[in-house]
Design an enzyme around this catalytic site. Sequence first.
Site, short mmCIF file in Angstrom:
data_model
loop_
_atom_site.label_atom_id
_atom_site.label_comp_id
_atom_site.label_asym_id
_atom_site.label_seq_id
_atom_site.Cartn_x
_atom_site.Cartn_y
_atom_site.Cartn_z
N LYS A 13 1.11 -0.44 0.04
CA LYS A 13 -0.28 0.08 0.22
C LYS A 13 0.76 1.17 -0.01
CE LYS A 13 -0.20 -0.17 5.16
NZ LYS A 13 -1.42 -0.81 6.42
N TYR A 38 17.64 28.95 8.12
CA TYR A 38 17.29 30.39 8.21
C TYR A 38 16.59 29.86 10.12
CZ TYR A 38 14.65 29.34 4.06
OH TYR A 38 14.62 29.77 2.67
C1 LIG Z 1 -0.74 -1.75 6.84
C2 LIG Z 1 -1.19 -3.01 7.19
C3 LIG Z 1 -0.43 -3.99 7.29
C4 LIG Z 1 1.44 -3.94 7.05
O1 LIG Z 1 1.90 -3.60 8.62
P1 LIG Z 1 3.92 -3.36 8.89
O2 LIG Z 1 3.18 -2.71 10.03
O3 LIG Z 1 4.01 -2.42 7.82
O4 LIG Z 1 4.07 -4.97 8.47
C5 LIG Z 1 -0.43 -5.60 8.02
N1 LIG Z 1 -2.09 -5.47 8.00
C6 LIG Z 1 -3.19 -4.54 7.74
C7 LIG Z 1 -4.54 -4.51 8.18
C8 LIG Z 1 -2.64 -3.41 7.68
O5 LIG Z 1 -2.79 -2.13 7.06
#
Ligand SMILES: *Cc1c(COP(=O)(O)O)cnc(C)c1O
Length: 359
Positions: free
Chosen positions: A33, A255
């Site tokens: 994702k 800055y």
């Molecule tokens: C994003 C997500 C994962 C992966 O999580 P990580 O901590 O990056 O391993 C697994 N399960 C769900 C439902 C998620 O939304």
Amino acid sequence: MRPTRARIHLDALRHNYRHARALGGGKALAVVKADAYGHGAIACARTLDGEADGFGVACIEEALELREAGIRAPIVLLEGFFDAGELPLIERHALWPVVASPWQVEALERHPLQHPLQVWLKLDSGMHRLGLAPGEYLDAWNRVRALPWIGGMVAMTHFSRADELGHPGTSDQLATFDATLARLPPGTPASVANSAALMAWPRTRRDWVRPGLMLYGAHTLDAPCAEAEALRAVMALESKVIAVRELAAGEPIGYGGAFVTTRPTRVGVVAAGYADGYPQYATSGTPVVIDGRAGELIGRVSMDMLTVDLTDHPGAGLGSDIELWGPRLPVADVAAHSGNSPYRLLAGLKRVPRVECGN
Ligand SMILES: *Cc1c(COP(=O)(O)O)cnc(C)c1O
């Protein structure tokens, strides 16, 4: 050309996926994702295609991008569908939605499908974000199971504190999940572990594990864990020194004059800033790698530039290589200097061209 790059080591991605899958002992959903946490979802999915048991994305838009790129493996929509109008597309592209709310159960009942749909039914075992409450889960399971257009079902939940190795929350959530699972038909496939749980909580390794962050070679575990040591960083954020300043003691840099030299200082200006996704509030002293050696950020990070201390790097100067995070500098260390997480830094990458290598 601006000398700033995110080098994506696809061989490291493959190594990390194999490590995750072997640890899980069953199937492993590669979570890609948010553009594979900033690494490029298509390139990452193609690297693992034919090997990964499936891919996890947040939403249908991300799933369709993978389908259009020719990815045929199962794709789980981790945030489910947002309205029933998505169901025809979900069916056409054989996507597997997570179902986590009563309205989604009703939507499934009201929309007969031609092809068997795989559903991951999510239990809220204590995180209190998405998921059906334990009291409503069994009824939802039976209603979905009864629909002729449902193919398989996976029981799932998600942990909120699996990266805290001494915290009882993960065991509590697991107990809640297992109590519900015990009331489902024997042999019901289950999925509970994200990266942290998969590495640090062996009892969470079920039919499907769901590694995300660990695929990219990072972790947030709060105590040493051998399984995390085996990971390899996938992204190297690299740039170069584009200008050098020789300053006396007592001179402000950047800055706000937020940093004032305390000694005669050689300052290197690096072509990367917060518009690239480098944390704006990284403090002076945040680690960087200068021509392969440990160095430090000094001064406030600008939109397109940041400054590093070259005083103790006499061989370094104009054109020196800078690694801002990567194989020699864990992104989690950089994140820790700005109250950030590696998730945020990796997924927050912007503007920087990605260069894939090692596939
Ligand atoms: C994003 C997500 C994962 C992966 O999580 P990580 O901590 O990056 O391993 C697994 N399960 C769900 C439902 C998620 O939304």
